[in-house]
Design an enzyme around this catalytic site. Structure first.
Site: not given
Length: 519
Positions: A23, A181, A222, A353-354, A475
């Site tokens: 994807n 998809y 996907d 993002d995949h 931090c």
């Protein structure tokens, strides 16, 4: 560039066919990332990089005018579906390497049919001025339409196939590749969930029908469903399952089984139950008796491997801490289980993002009924579907004289020769657009009330980030923190510092330390 040998433990075996799904979350932006940014937007270079023979991409997010870039790939057949109404949304593609005539699988891998959509109601050209639906054309339709209409009329079927979510390709060896998809219902609306469930039911019913008529299926893409408890970082955390197990996974398996079944049959997630019912290797009770498909990645990697995710929330920067889920699959008919030689995910490959998923299958025993059968390229092939055989769409804007030839695969190509006057016209065209841009920019500045003297670049130095907010505090990890803006109704717009590491499991020391300080 990522070395090819990293894609699999021992590299690709010459006797196997590599299936790869990805994807890409926008095929244009995909090429902004390494190593693809060095490939000059060449899909052939991408496929060669992966050593892939059969490739399926999802979320192309492209339009018809751009298909010429992706539908003409040297040495590959291209099958692309884009939405009928929403431009630049969804879209899937399937590319198949054209085997050399000396290849032992040359006849077995010939494309004999190809189809757009899952219902068979979409149409294909039937002569110059007419079209016919795939289900009504035995020469183009792959089959398996029986019982799809039990709760689906033609209008509803066309709606399911209107978003460019599926491509099907049949090979001479009887394998049907389905690039899909599936809808996700990200807005959690009732209408969206109904569309999602209906799409999934019809898709998997089509898979069962194809199996009944003797076809072998490779369903890849996907699916937008987590099949098991161990395929979701959030689920593992919710059910308090440890992320790592020094005992090699046996203890985790015993802890997971009952909770995994509960995860699958949750009445609020019927899509997960529907998906598991098609899997021959599902944990769902009795699913193995009705299941048809094998999860190739889990078959090779086994259930002992946890945190094997294929998608992460990039807005929350969860990929670095590997807090994600597995929703991308390559599923094959149980008849092909013995053909699966290796398979894995490729989380080190960026661009989306995949991440990609691949499986290598040895198909040497998958013969054809007749090696002398005359194969005709399906009308859905991108060069025919989008009329790409002779020219690119953008070439219409230039005066060129086509010199038509044919390549070795029989496709007509055009060698463009500029006419004597084209250089003058192109120069004039460029000058026109440059002048038009200057006018538009000047007009925009005038409308915004920007004084003419202020339109020039200011010589005064610009304020830096540190001038305004000071040096970032450290931090709990001893690292500089990250500045964020509050979006709550209590403190809207107020700035604060937090740990720059992404959220993850509370026991993971690589995750956020929870540091917080108002700026």
């Amino acid at each position: 560039m990522l070395p090819i040998e990293n894609l699999s433990q021992n590299g690709k075996d010459e006797n196997t066919i590599r299936f790869l799904t990805f994807n890409v979350n926008g095929i244009r932006t995909f090429f902004h990332y390494q190593p693809f940014s060095q490939m000059n937007q060449s899909l052939k270079s991408v496929f060669d990089f992966f050593e892939a023979d059969i490739v399926t991409f999802q979320e192309l997010k492209t339009e018809k005018l751009s298909i010429s870039k992706w539908g003409k790939v040297d040495g590959f057949y291209s099958f692309i579906s884009i939405p009928k109404t929403r431009k630049g949304y969804s879209g899937v593609g399937c590319w198949l390497r054209i085997p050399d005539r000396k290849h032992p699988l040359y006849h077995a891998l010939q494309v004999v049919k190809a189809e757009e959509g899952i219902t068979g109601y979409l149409t294909v050209k039937n002569g110059k001025q007419s079209e016919i639906s795939y289900r009504n054309d035995a020469n183009q339709g792959i089959g398996g339409y029986d019982s799809l209409d039990s709760d689906l009329d033609e209008k509803c079927a066309l709606e399911l196939d209107s978003e460019g979510r599926c491509v099907m390709v049949e090979l001479a060896c009887g394998i049907v590749i389905i690039s899909v998809y599936c809808p996700a219902n990200s807005n959690t609306s009732e209408e969206g969930e109904l569309f999602r469930i209906r799409f999934l039911k019809v898709l998997l019913r089509r898979v069962r029908n194809l199996n009944k008529i003797g076809k072998k299926v490779v369903l890849m893409g996907d699916i937008n469903v987590c099949r098991d408890l161990i395929d979701s970082a959030e689920a593992l955390e919710t059910f308090s399952i440890p992320i790592t197990d020094p005992m090699g996974g046996t203890k985790i398996e015993s802890q997971c089984r009952d909770k995994a079944i509960q995860f699958i049959i949750n009445p609020e997630t019927p899509h997960r139950r529907i998906f598991n019912q098609i899997l021959a290797d599902s944990l769902l009770p009795d699913a193995d008796k009705r299941g048809l498909l094998i999860d190739t990645t889990r078959l090779i990697q086994t259930r002992n491997r946890l945190r094997m995710y294929t998608v992460w929330n990039v807005l929350k920067n969860l990929r670095p801490s590997n807090y994600g889920s597995r929703i991308d699959f390559i599923l094959v008919s149980s008849k092909l289980e013995g053909c699966v030689k290796t398979g894995d995910i490729l989380p080190e490959v960026s661009g989306s993002d995949h991440c990609p998923v691949y499986s290598d299958l040895d198909l040497r025993d998958q013969g054809t009924e007749s090696s002398t059968t005359q194969v005709t390229i399906p009308k859905f092939e991108a060069r025919y579907k989008y009329n790409l055989r002779n020219h690119d769409v953008l070439e219409m804007f230039a005066k060129r004289k086509p010199n038509k030839e044919s390549n070795k695969d029989g496709y007509r190509i055009a060698k463009d020769v500029d006419t004597k006057r084209s250089g003058t016209k192109n120069k004039s065209l460029d000058s026109f657009f440059q002048k038009k841009d200057r006018i538009q920019i000047a007009t925009a500045k005038k409308l915004l009330g920007i004084p003419k003297q202020a339109q020039e670049k200011s010589s005064r130095p610009k304020l830096t980030f540190k001038d305004v907010f000071g040096k970032p505090p450290l931090c709990k990890h001893g690292e500089e923190s990250m500045l964020k803006t509050s979006k709550t109704s209590v403190n809207p717009g107020k700035k604060f510092w937090i740990c720059k590491r992404s959220r993850g499991d509370s026991n993971n020391t690589e995750s956020s330390c929870g540091f917080f300080q108002w700026a």
